[in-house]
Structure formats: C-alpha cells, structure tokens
Design an enzyme around this catalytic site. Structure first.
Site, PDB file in Angstrom:
ATOM      1  N   CYS A 117     -52.224 -15.142  21.644  1.00  0.00           N
ATOM      2  CA  CYS A 117     -53.194 -15.842  20.802  1.00  0.00           C
ATOM      3  C   CYS A 117     -54.215 -15.068  19.631  1.00  0.00           C
ATOM      4  CB  CYS A 117     -54.653 -17.272  21.312  1.00  0.00           C
ATOM      5  SG  CYS A 117     -53.590 -17.578  22.195  1.00  0.00           S
ATOM      6  N   HIS A 259     -60.986 -18.331  17.161  1.00  0.00           N
ATOM      7  CA  HIS A 259     -59.662 -18.899  17.917  1.00  0.00           C
ATOM      8  C   HIS A 259     -60.528 -20.348  18.705  1.00  0.00           C
ATOM      9  CE1 HIS A 259     -56.075 -19.485  20.129  1.00  0.00           C
ATOM     10  NE2 HIS A 259     -56.691 -18.820  21.475  1.00  0.00           N
ATOM     11  N   ASN A 289     -55.206 -26.113  21.683  1.00  0.00           N
ATOM     12  CA  ASN A 289     -55.161 -24.584  21.182  1.00  0.00           C
ATOM     13  C   ASN A 289     -53.155 -23.907  21.171  1.00  0.00           C
ATOM     14  OD1 ASN A 289     -54.513 -21.798  21.403  1.00  0.00           O
ATOM     15  ND2 ASN A 289     -55.484 -21.376  24.148  1.00  0.00           N
TER      16      ASN A 289
END
Length: 338
Positions: A117, A259, A289
């Site tokens: 990520c 994020h 996500n």
C-alpha cells in the site's frame, strides 16, 4: 565557494484514475458472508467497493488510468513508466512494460515497484531520482491493484476492506519551488513485521505445486490489530517529517490525504498529529482500501469535490506490507484530473 547544485524536482502535471464499473455494497457481502452493513461501517467506515469482472487484470486498470493521466497532462508520451502493485498480471514478467506498450509508448523503460500500500510513494521516490539525474524528463507513476483476485472468499474482514482501482500521475522535471513540486519523501521499512501483511504461498518461499496445492494458502492475510498500531505510529511520524521539510507546522496543512485503509486509522493518525479531522480527505466509504491506488484516487476525489485549490499545502502518507511506510508533501498545482 560555489552554490550547491539544485537538482530538478518531480512536478505533478497530470492525474488520472479508473475504477472498474462493478460495485459491491455491504449488503451484497452480507448475502454471502456472516456480516452486515452496520458491522462493516462501524469497524471500517466502508460502504461499498469496486471490483473487476472476470477476465480483467491489473494492467487493464493501469492502462485506463494512464491514458487519463496523459490527457490531464496534455501530453502524448512519457519517458518512463513505473507501476506500483501487489497484484501484477503475472509473477513474471513485470506488469509495467505491458502497460507502457498498451499506452503506445514504445520501448521506454518500465518497471514495477512492490511496496504494497506504500507502493505509490515508493514509485514517486524512484521517479524523483530518475528526474533528478536526468535519466528521464517525464515519468508516469501508476498505483494499480486488483485485490479481489487474492482475497479469501470466506474471510469477511478482508473482503469488506478491499476494492480494486488504479490512479496515475505524470511528473515532469521542474523547480523545487514551483506549484506541484513534491518534496523529498520520507520512507521506511521494517522486515521484522513481514508476516503481518502477506500472501503466504505462491512465491519462492512456499511455491504452489501439484504436490503442495492442498496445503498452500494463496490468499491475502493480515493481522489487523498489530497493523493498526504500527500504521498510526509510522504514518504520523513520516507526515511530520515531510511537513517540517517544507517548514510547515501541523496548522499549516490544508489537506491531509492518508492511505484509505480504514476510517479508524485515518482518524487516529490525524489525532496523533493534532490535526482536525475535518482536514482529512476520506473517500474510502465509496471505494474501500485500493492499496497502491489509494493516494492518487483520493487526490483526484478531493479535487473533484472542490477540496483542493492551487497553492494548498497537502501531505500524503501510506503504510503497507513489508512493513513499509512513507509520506510526501506538495503545494497543489493548478490541475484538472481526468
């Protein structure tokens, strides 16, 4: 004495995104798993996510986001392509050369970055090095992932969290003082936590072969509580570092783009920084996500919502498997995402 050489900086001049059209809501998941819209929203803040159809690969999303980024930048080509992804089309070769080919960019250098990520920020740092050394004059960095391909169909926690998507930026070599110039990123890693976020089988450590297929685990696994503690600490620390490099205090930050993993993580990082939650941009409720695509998707969403204006001071940060983390900051340019 001679003046220090001022190296070119990566300047944001194009931004494009793509989400697959298929939408999976929490209610859809509740018909397959022991979960509910309330359970998911309370724990994650997520209401829906976009998921690819059978036959669609990560490169397909990356190519569409890349096309839009080129349009946003008003250019037909770039010198280098970097694709940040945990879900490449194949284990071998890298996905980036195919993406560059599909974009009609010919034989330009193209490579993948694997930092989960945090991949987009690692890709940004790699692009900065290429631009600073003159190895490239323009670089496209794409964060693209199709996590739906690696999620355990029976794991309600991971299936509720992740969505598919891609976001791409075009960077040009410019001056560090101009709008759109990204400051030096703050990056880090801690391999002692490599088992917190992983796909256990399928690599050289535990290859999947006919004789081991029954015991292999090819799905994404995450130790949520440990990840949250580490993510909050590391993202807050990295965010302060990049803000201070610009000479900003927390009160100077106009928009904080973390994020988009989980609403509790985003708010916990803001609270640790002493930053008002109203200055955090959140769109994970609509996309979940999206891993390496998270930051460019969130930036484009913030711009579309009128939350970003030329000159705004923006801090971005991410945390991912590895463990990896990072942050980068910029003054927002006069830019229209596509």
């Amino acid at each position: 004495m001679t003046d220090a050489v001022r190296l070119p900086a990566p300047v944001l001049c194009g931004l494009g995104t793509w989400l697959p059209p298929r939408v999976i809501t929490n209610d859809d998941l509740s018909r397959e798993l022991d979960t509910s819209d309330e359970w998911i929203r309370t724990r994650t803040g997520i209401g829906r996510r976009h998921v690819v159809q059978p036959g669609t690969a990560t490169s397909d999303l990356a190519v569409e986001a890349g096309r839009r980024a080129l349009k946003s930048a008003g250019v037909a080509a770039v010198d280098t392509v970097i694709v940040a992804t945990t879900t490449p089309d194949r284990t071998c070769p890298a996905t980036a050369p195919l993406v560059a080919h599909e974009l009609g960019l010919g034989t330009v250098p193209a490579f993948d970055v694997g930092a989960v990520c945090t991949g987009f920020l690692y890709g940004l740092a790699a692009a900065a090095g290429l631009l600073a050394t003159g190895s490239a004059g323009t670089v496209m960095v794409i964060g693209a992932d199709t996590y739906s391909r690696i999620l355990d169909p029976g794991d309600r926690s991971t299936r509720a969290l992740f969505g598919d998507g891609a976001g791409a930026v075009v960077l040009r070599a410019g001056d560090a003082g101009e709008p759109g110039a990204w400051g030096r990123a703050a990056l880090g890693s801690d391999g002692s936590g490599s088992d917190m976020i992983m796909v256990p089988s399928g690599g050289s450590r535990d290859p999947i072969r006919p004789e081991t297929a029954d015991s292999a685990d090819p799905y994404f696994r995450m130790q949520g509580k440990k990840v949250m503690r580490n993510a909050v600490e590391r993202m807050a620390e990295a965010s302060l570092t990049v803000a201070h490099r610009f000479g900003w205090g927390v009160d100077d930050i106009d928009l904080f783009v973390a994020h988009q993993a989980n609403i509790r993580i985003v708010h916990a990082v803001a609270d640790r920084l002493g930053l008002g939650r109203e200055r955090c941009h959140v769109h994970l409720d609509r996309v979940g996500n999206t891993a390496a695509a998270s930051i460019p998707l969130a930036l484009a969403d913030a711009a579309a919502a009128g939350r970003l204006h030329a000159g705004d001071r923006v801090v971005t940060t991410a945390f991912g498997g590895g463990l990896t983390w990072g942050a980068a900051a910029l003054h927002w340019p006069d830019l229209s995402p596509a």
